[in-house]
Write an enzyme that holds these catalytic residues in place. Structure first.
Site, mmCIF file in Angstrom:
data_model
loop_
_atom_site.group_PDB
_atom_site.id
_atom_site.type_symbol
_atom_site.label_atom_id
_atom_site.label_comp_id
_atom_site.label_asym_id
_atom_site.label_seq_id
_atom_site.Cartn_x
_atom_site.Cartn_y
_atom_site.Cartn_z
ATOM 1 N N GLU A 41 0.987 -1.140 0.087
ATOM 2 C CA GLU A 41 -0.252 0.247 0.062
ATOM 3 C C GLU A 41 0.990 1.307 -0.062
ATOM 4 O OE1 GLU A 41 -2.344 2.876 0.039
ATOM 5 O OE2 GLU A 41 -3.223 1.080 -0.197
ATOM 6 N N GLY A 55 -21.737 1.157 -0.389
ATOM 7 C CA GLY A 55 -23.104 0.090 -0.092
ATOM 8 C C GLY A 55 -22.551 -1.308 -0.247
ATOM 9 N N ARG A 114 -16.439 4.164 4.299
ATOM 10 C CA ARG A 114 -15.408 3.367 3.855
ATOM 11 C C ARG A 114 -14.089 3.119 4.686
ATOM 12 N NH1 ARG A 114 -10.833 4.146 0.316
ATOM 13 N NH2 ARG A 114 -10.393 2.429 -1.176
ATOM 14 N N TYR A 222 -33.920 13.686 -7.804
ATOM 15 C CA TYR A 222 -33.611 13.812 -9.099
ATOM 16 C C TYR A 222 -33.903 15.142 -9.771
ATOM 17 C CZ TYR A 222 -33.732 8.621 -8.807
ATOM 18 O OH TYR A 222 -33.711 7.450 -8.293
ATOM 19 N N ASP A 314 -11.497 -1.143 -9.478
ATOM 20 C CA ASP A 314 -11.474 -0.072 -10.319
ATOM 21 C C ASP A 314 -10.540 0.134 -11.072
ATOM 22 O OD1 ASP A 314 -13.879 0.624 -8.944
ATOM 23 O OD2 ASP A 314 -12.926 2.352 -7.624
ATOM 24 N N ALA A 327 -17.936 -1.275 -5.200
ATOM 25 C CA ALA A 327 -17.310 -2.267 -4.404
ATOM 26 C C ALA A 327 -17.906 -3.746 -4.273
ATOM 27 C CB ALA A 327 -17.683 -1.888 -2.957
#
Length: 476
Positions: A41, A55, A114, A222, A314, A327
């Site tokens: 990392e 989510g 997250r 929206y 990603d 995710a």
């Protein structure tokens, strides 16, 4: 005593670049299979606070449950049980689709910070010495029968496979392309090198409790070129994002970057935009704990691997947050790759780490995952444009079809989730609901044809609308 201490460790060695949700989940999967691995990392810490949230839908929840992690996440937040949708003309409707999803699958839809997900993945990981921070990758080299990763501090790490779980700005993807260009010019197409584009930007935020936004509910508001979506978590904490259409389309890496002041300016511009009857964007901003703004790349590569390098999450497919599957799709990638590596690790040392065996494995990984990931990407792309009323057709679908298509939307959601990939060598959790058994294999068309199916639903509604107006005109 852990499995790793009582069984001989596989000779196969995997280098995971990126301590992301995808990277750490893959590490958990490999630990369960007793496959040697490390995680590199580049940041100084695994779980920084960046104002983002994820989510977890049933397809991701099942994988986390197989790894013994899901209850940790579930305890952090109440499940989403109701969705509320708001349109610019003031029309609203509510749906209990999230509650039905939970009843059908045994897992609710939950939204979590997250940072907390990364923190839990790290804290529950059994071999913390395998996770190395401050390890920025500089280059990848093929060396004899393996591959080597060199970091900024001069360290070199050898293995049989390098996995790029390092996100949209993937160094491993860049190195894969460089090596392919050097050794097999033309293998990486110009289409792949321009696959990621940006048409939207997004402010992600986490805010303190607001009295009129009850925990366990979810709002979609929206408008033209804009949408605001909120999830209301533990103690009323609000996870939200404001997504806006940009003036022009750009191609990665020549895409815009945004600062904290850009986020403030955008939220100020839409300060009076109503999220609900009582709450505006200004309320979310005034009560924010964290917020950040980013460009939203969209795209999926046609080539996911080269030689001993492979991409997941990603780094290979990027989507907007509108359908909450970014995710979860990465978790499915990790589960499939780990399952194939587990099979490979059971071969003899020479056979299991040969270039031929690795290429065969990576071809199978891409062929297993590509169409499902592509379909999810396409649905997310359509969802972003539906939510922002990008054209007349999507405006009509959103306003006059979606509110009345509950059973159809539910069934398509169930079919997509039920055909998700999981970790093949780990047992299924006992809490699985009945929907998992309704479809036997990953579906190839559930998501990709969404716009066509929506149009099929739309036409009768439009004819009815026009007929009603004609009758009204005649009666006058």
């Amino acid at each position: 005593m852990s499995q790793a201490t009582v069984e001989e460790k596989s000779k196969l060695r995997v280098i995971i670049v990126g301590g992301s949700v995808a990277g750490l989940t893959l590490a958990h999967c490999l630990a369960k299979a007793n496959i040697d691995h490390i995680v590199l990392e580049k940041r100084a810490e695994i779980s920084p606070q960046e104002g983002a949230f994820i989510g977890i839908w049933p397809n991701g929840a099942r994988i986390f449950d197989q790894l013994g992690l899901y209850e940790d996440f579930e305890s952090l937040t109440p499940p989403v049980h109701r969705m509320n949708v708001r349109f610019p003309d003031g029309f609203t409707f509510s749906s209990y689709l999230p509650r039905t999803i939970q009843e059908r699958f045994g897992y609710p839809i939950i939204s979590i910070d997250r940072q907390k997900v990364l923190e839990t993945l790290y804290e529950r990981y059994p071999h913390k010495s395998n996770v190395l921070v401050n390890k920025k990758v500089m280059n990848v080299r093929f060396s004899g029968k393996g591959v080597s990763v060199v970091t900024e501090d001069g360290s070199a790490y050898d293995g049989d496979l390098v996995v790029g779980a390092d996100g949209i700005h993937s160094r491993i993807r860049s190195e894969m392309w460089r090596l392919a260009d050097e050794n097999h010019p033309g293998l990486i197409t110009s289409q792949d090198k321009q696959a990621f584009t940006v048409e939207y930007a997004c402010v992600f935020g986490i805010s303190e409790q607001l009295p009129s936004l009850p925990a366990g509910e979810h709002i979609n508001s929206y408008s033209n070129g804009l949408c605001v979506i909120t999830f209301h978590g533990e103690k009323g904490r609000i996870f939200w994002f404001l997504l806006v259409k940009l003036p022009e389309k750009t191609t990665y890496p020549n895409t815009p970057r945004f600062s904290a002041s850009d986020a403030a300016s955008l939220c100020n511009k839409f300060a009076r935009f109503r999220v609900s009857e009582d709450i505006c964007v200004s309320d979310l901003w005034m009560h924010k704990l964290f917020a950040s703004m980013t460009a939203l790349e969209e795209g999926i590569l046609e080539r996911w691997h080269y030689d001993r390098i492979v991409l997941l999450g990603d780094s290979v497919h990027k989507m907007t947050p509108n359908i909450g599957q970014g995710a979860n799709t990465a978790l499915e990638d990790a589960s499939v790759l780990a399952s194939l590596l587990n099979n490979l690790s059971k071969l003899s040392t020479e056979d299991g780490t040969s270039a031929y065996a690795m290429t065969k494995l990576l071809n199978e990984y891409q062929s297993t995952r590509y169409e499902r990931a592509k379909n999810t990407h396409d649905k997310s792309r359509f969802g972003a444009r539906l939510h922002t009323r990008d054209d007349m057709i999507k405006t009509l679908i959103g306003r006059y079809v979606f509110p009345y298509a509950g059973p159809r939307v539910l069934e398509r959601s169930v079919k997509s989730l039920a055909t998700a990939h999981s970790v093949e060598y780990l047992p299924f959790p006992k809490r699985l609901g009945p929907a998992w058994g309704e479809y036997s294999s990953p579906n190839k068309s559930t998501l990709g044809s969404t716009p066509i199916h929506m149009l099929t639903l739309l036409l009768p509604c439009l004819f009815y609308f026009m007929y009603s107006k004609l009758n009204l005109f005649v009666s006058l």
